[in-house]
Motif scaffolding. Structure first.
Motif, short mmCIF file in Angstrom:
data_model
loop_
_atom_site.label_atom_id
_atom_site.label_comp_id
_atom_site.label_asym_id
_atom_site.label_seq_id
_atom_site.Cartn_x
_atom_site.Cartn_y
_atom_site.Cartn_z
N ALA A 137 6.23 -66.06 -41.12
CA ALA A 137 7.39 -65.18 -41.23
C ALA A 137 7.06 -63.96 -42.08
O ALA A 137 6.10 -63.96 -42.86
CB ALA A 137 8.56 -65.93 -41.85
N TRP A 138 7.86 -62.92 -41.91
CA TRP A 138 7.78 -61.71 -42.71
C TRP A 138 9.15 -61.43 -43.33
O TRP A 138 10.18 -61.61 -42.69
CB TRP A 138 7.37 -60.51 -41.86
N TYR A 139 9.12 -60.96 -44.58
CA TYR A 139 10.33 -60.63 -45.32
C TYR A 139 10.21 -59.22 -45.88
O TYR A 139 9.12 -58.77 -46.23
CB TYR A 139 10.56 -61.61 -46.47
N GLN A 140 11.36 -58.58 -46.01
CA GLN A 140 11.46 -57.27 -46.65
C GLN A 140 12.25 -57.43 -47.94
O GLN A 140 13.27 -58.12 -47.97
CB GLN A 140 12.19 -56.30 -45.72
N GLN A 141 11.78 -56.79 -49.01
CA GLN A 141 12.53 -56.83 -50.26
C GLN A 141 12.64 -55.44 -50.85
O GLN A 141 11.64 -54.74 -51.01
CB GLN A 141 11.88 -57.77 -51.27
N LYS A 142 13.86 -55.09 -51.19
CA LYS A 142 14.14 -53.82 -51.87
C LYS A 142 14.47 -54.12 -53.33
O LYS A 142 14.89 -55.23 -53.65
CB LYS A 142 15.28 -53.09 -51.18
N PRO A 143 14.31 -53.14 -54.20
CA PRO A 143 14.54 -53.38 -55.63
C PRO A 143 15.93 -53.95 -55.92
O PRO A 143 16.93 -53.46 -55.38
CB PRO A 143 14.39 -51.98 -56.24
N ILE B 197 5.65 -51.56 -38.15
CA ILE B 197 6.89 -50.79 -38.14
C ILE B 197 6.57 -49.53 -37.36
O ILE B 197 5.79 -48.69 -37.82
CB ILE B 197 7.40 -50.47 -39.55
N SER B 198 7.15 -49.39 -36.18
CA SER B 198 6.66 -48.36 -35.23
C SER B 198 6.95 -46.94 -35.72
O SER B 198 6.11 -46.06 -35.58
CB SER B 198 7.28 -48.59 -33.86
N ARG B 199 8.14 -46.73 -36.27
CA ARG B 199 8.50 -45.41 -36.80
C ARG B 199 9.33 -45.64 -38.05
O ARG B 199 10.45 -46.13 -37.99
CB ARG B 199 9.32 -44.62 -35.78
N LEU B 200 8.76 -45.30 -39.16
CA LEU B 200 9.41 -45.59 -40.43
C LEU B 200 10.70 -44.79 -40.61
O LEU B 200 10.72 -43.57 -40.43
CB LEU B 200 8.47 -45.30 -41.60
N GLU B 201 11.74 -45.52 -40.96
CA GLU B 201 13.00 -44.90 -41.35
C GLU B 201 13.06 -44.91 -42.89
O GLU B 201 12.39 -45.70 -43.54
CB GLU B 201 14.18 -45.69 -40.78
N PRO B 202 13.87 -44.04 -43.48
CA PRO B 202 13.94 -44.00 -44.96
C PRO B 202 14.26 -45.35 -45.58
O PRO B 202 13.75 -45.66 -46.66
CB PRO B 202 15.06 -42.98 -45.21
N GLU B 203 15.05 -46.18 -44.90
CA GLU B 203 15.44 -47.47 -45.47
C GLU B 203 14.34 -48.53 -45.36
O GLU B 203 14.50 -49.63 -45.88
CB GLU B 203 16.72 -47.99 -44.80
N ASP B 204 13.23 -48.20 -44.71
CA ASP B 204 12.15 -49.16 -44.54
C ASP B 204 11.17 -49.16 -45.71
O ASP B 204 10.28 -50.02 -45.77
CB ASP B 204 11.35 -48.87 -43.26
N PHE B 205 11.32 -48.23 -46.62
CA PHE B 205 10.40 -48.18 -47.77
C PHE B 205 10.79 -49.28 -48.73
O PHE B 205 11.87 -49.28 -49.33
CB PHE B 205 10.40 -46.79 -48.39
N ALA B 206 9.88 -50.26 -48.85
CA ALA B 206 10.20 -51.53 -49.52
C ALA B 206 8.90 -52.32 -49.67
O ALA B 206 7.82 -51.84 -49.34
CB ALA B 206 11.21 -52.32 -48.69
N VAL B 207 9.03 -53.55 -50.17
CA VAL B 207 7.91 -54.47 -50.26
C VAL B 207 8.05 -55.51 -49.14
O VAL B 207 9.16 -55.99 -48.89
CB VAL B 207 7.85 -55.18 -51.63
N TYR B 208 6.94 -55.83 -48.50
CA TYR B 208 6.93 -56.77 -47.39
C TYR B 208 6.04 -57.96 -47.72
O TYR B 208 4.90 -57.79 -48.19
CB TYR B 208 6.44 -56.08 -46.11
N TYR B 209 6.57 -59.15 -47.48
CA TYR B 209 5.85 -60.38 -47.77
C TYR B 209 5.69 -61.20 -46.48
O TYR B 209 6.63 -61.30 -45.69
CB TYR B 209 6.61 -61.25 -48.76
N CYS B 210 4.52 -61.79 -46.33
CA CYS B 210 4.37 -62.80 -45.29
C CYS B 210 4.51 -64.18 -45.93
O CYS B 210 4.33 -64.33 -47.15
CB CYS B 210 3.05 -62.67 -44.54
N GLN B 211 4.82 -65.15 -45.11
CA GLN B 211 5.04 -66.51 -45.59
C GLN B 211 4.65 -67.49 -44.49
O GLN B 211 4.92 -67.24 -43.31
CB GLN B 211 6.52 -66.73 -45.93
N GLN B 212 4.03 -68.59 -44.89
CA GLN B 212 3.81 -69.67 -43.93
C GLN B 212 4.69 -70.84 -44.30
O GLN B 212 4.85 -71.16 -45.49
CB GLN B 212 2.33 -70.04 -43.84
N TYR B 213 5.28 -71.47 -43.30
CA TYR B 213 6.16 -72.60 -43.56
C TYR B 213 5.85 -73.77 -42.62
O TYR B 213 6.71 -74.56 -42.27
CB TYR B 213 7.64 -72.18 -43.48
N GLY B 214 4.59 -73.86 -42.23
CA GLY B 214 4.20 -74.93 -41.32
C GLY B 214 3.67 -76.16 -42.01
O GLY B 214 3.60 -77.22 -41.40
#
Lengths: 121, 107
Positions: B35-41, B76-93
């Motif tokens: 999985a991928w997650y987005q986190q904003k401050p 992220i094909s075309r960055l929008e202003p709201e996409d500026f953030a930290v992105y995390y991957c995660q495994q849950y298997g």
């Protein structure tokens, strides 16, 4: 719409027990599809999964090795909530703690608002 | 325990540009459980992608995921202003769930 609401103290003294509660709305702690997790986040450790409780005809728990000797996660079906207890805390346990719903296929899809817990005397 | 590493640590881009984020696992991860997650401050992480390539509810189609085995990618094909953030991957298997250290996408 699932919502998770956390509560608990923001300051804990070293060697004492950190206790947090997460109230669930829009789902059941006894759901056969969900798992109920605690995750913490700190600058030094990043996002760290701590443990989970889930019901599959009976109750199960899994815990991270790093906290396994100190952690308890309990469901409370009467209040539709679950709790975290972390014993013998040190300043290294200072972090933002999140309660999170996990689904087997679709990951961690609902997060609580987060609670900053500081371990300090 | 499966260790996840992410690269780059920081990606400096402009709105409208394409972002490519990488996640590498220390051992094979089932594609069903990446999985991928987005986190904003000041906010909790938000689920973007599950099962390697499935967008979570309400996630726009400019976000896409791919990969298999030990190598996974979020685009992220075309960055929008709201996409500026930290992105995390995660495994849950596995029975121990792990996260990567994150990639910061900034302007």
């Amino acid at each position: 719409q699932v919502q998770l609401h956390q509560s608990g103290p923001g300051l804990v003294k070293p060697s004492q027990t950190l206790s947090l509660t997460c109230v669930i709305s829009g789902d059941s702690v006894s759901s056969n599809n969900a798992a109920w997790n605690w995750i913490r986040q700190s600058p030094s450790r990043g996002l760290e999964w701590l443990g989970t409780t889930y019901y599959r005809s009976k109750w199960y728990n899994d815990f991270a090795v790093s906290v396994k000797s100190r952690i308890t996660i309990n469901p409370d079906t009467s209040k539709n909530q679950f709790s975290l207890q972390l014993n013998s805390v040190t300043p290294e346990d200072t972090a933002v703690y999140y309660c999170v719903r996990g689904l087997a296929i679709s990951g961690f899809d609902n997060w609580g608002q987060g609670t900053l817990v500081t371990v300090s005397s | 325990e499966i260790v996840l590493t992410q690269s780059p640590g920081t990606l400096s881009l402009s709105p409208g540009e394409r972002a490519t984020l990488s996640c590498r696992a220390s051992q094979s991860v089932s594609s069903s459980y990446l999985a991928w997650y987005q986190q904003k401050p000041g906010q909790a992480p938000r689920l973007l992608i599950y099962g390697t390539s499935n967008r979570a509810t309400g996630i726009p189609d400019r976000f896409s995921g791919s990969g298999s085995g030990t190598d996974f990618t979020l685009i992220i094909s075309r960055l929008e202003p709201e996409d500026f953030a930290v992105y995390y991957c995660q495994q849950y298997g596995s029975s121990i769930f792990t996260f990567g250290p994150g990639t910061t996408v900034d302007i």
